[in-house]
Design a protein around this motif. Sequence first.
Motif, short mmCIF file in Angstrom:
data_model
loop_
_atom_site.label_atom_id
_atom_site.label_comp_id
_atom_site.label_asym_id
_atom_site.label_seq_id
_atom_site.Cartn_x
_atom_site.Cartn_y
_atom_site.Cartn_z
N VAL A 75 12.84 -8.55 10.39
CA VAL A 75 13.36 -7.36 10.57
C VAL A 75 15.01 -7.32 10.69
O VAL A 75 15.51 -8.26 11.12
CB VAL A 75 12.50 -6.29 11.38
N ASN A 76 15.46 -6.22 10.56
CA ASN A 76 16.83 -6.03 10.80
C ASN A 76 17.78 -6.98 10.02
O ASN A 76 18.91 -7.31 10.46
CB ASN A 76 17.31 -6.24 12.39
N VAL A 77 17.44 -7.16 8.65
CA VAL A 77 18.08 -8.11 7.68
C VAL A 77 17.63 -7.67 6.63
O VAL A 77 16.57 -6.97 6.34
CB VAL A 77 17.67 -9.55 8.23
N ALA B 294 0.78 -0.96 -0.01
CA ALA B 294 0.11 -0.02 0.20
C ALA B 294 0.99 1.35 0.07
O ALA B 294 2.01 1.19 0.51
CB ALA B 294 -0.86 -0.05 1.12
N LYS B 295 0.31 2.24 -0.58
CA LYS B 295 1.10 3.72 -0.53
C LYS B 295 1.51 4.02 0.74
O LYS B 295 0.62 3.82 1.84
CB LYS B 295 0.15 4.73 -1.03
N GLY B 296 2.80 4.34 1.07
CA GLY B 296 3.29 4.68 2.11
C GLY B 296 3.98 3.48 2.95
O GLY B 296 4.69 3.87 4.04
N VAL B 297 3.70 2.35 2.61
CA VAL B 297 4.48 1.26 3.27
C VAL B 297 6.03 1.00 2.38
O VAL B 297 5.97 0.72 1.16
CB VAL B 297 3.64 0.00 3.17
N PRO B 298 6.81 1.18 3.00
CA PRO B 298 8.28 0.85 2.29
C PRO B 298 8.60 -0.29 2.11
O PRO B 298 8.13 -1.45 3.16
CB PRO B 298 9.42 1.32 3.42
N VAL B 299 8.94 -0.62 0.82
CA VAL B 299 9.24 -2.10 0.33
C VAL B 299 10.67 -2.01 -0.19
O VAL B 299 11.18 -0.88 -0.58
CB VAL B 299 8.26 -2.51 -0.83
N PRO B 300 11.30 -2.99 -0.45
CA PRO B 300 10.93 -4.39 -0.17
C PRO B 300 11.01 -4.65 1.64
O PRO B 300 11.73 -4.09 2.23
CB PRO B 300 11.62 -5.36 -0.83
N PHE B 301 10.35 -5.67 1.76
CA PHE B 301 10.25 -6.14 3.44
C PHE B 301 9.83 -7.63 3.29
O PHE B 301 9.57 -8.12 2.32
CB PHE B 301 9.32 -5.52 4.44
N VAL B 302 10.17 -8.31 4.40
CA VAL B 302 9.99 -9.84 4.68
C VAL B 302 8.84 -10.05 5.52
O VAL B 302 9.20 -9.60 6.57
CB VAL B 302 11.48 -10.48 4.90
N ALA B 303 7.99 -10.79 4.93
CA ALA B 303 6.87 -11.11 5.74
C ALA B 303 7.19 -12.81 6.08
O ALA B 303 7.46 -13.39 5.03
CB ALA B 303 5.38 -10.96 5.06
#
Length: 134
Positions: free
Chosen positions: A94-96, A70-79
């Motif tokens: 996080v932190n990786v 969604a707009k405003g959510v920084p990518v990439p990230f790990v789920a």
Amino acid sequence: MDRVPLVDYLVLGDAEDEDPYLVAHECAGCGARYFDRRSACAGCSGQDFLDVKVSRTGTLRTFTIVSFAAKGVPVPFVAGVVDCDGTSVRGNIVNVEPDPGHVTLGMKVRLTTVPVGTDSAGTEAVGYGFEPAA
């Protein structure tokens, strides 16, 4: 500064005496665990639940690297989904670095908290994630 947990199953703990942890609702009949409110267990239809502290450490069982959000959510990230001594917990890793060279199935992780925003009164909302365990 005041801090509040983003979800009701995150206990922030006391910085001096206790680390943050998650609390699950465990069915007294079959031991199934849930993080959301339940009127009855999906496994056995039991209606009695106990609050139990979830292990702060676990093993990454599955993950995806999110490239679009969604707009405003920084990518990439790990789920990911973490097995915390038998309790399955969804959360961000996080932190990786968010790439398969740094995130692997079976990696050991530990619970951590992450700030998610501060309101106009200065109250900080705090979420959780998992970071690689040393």
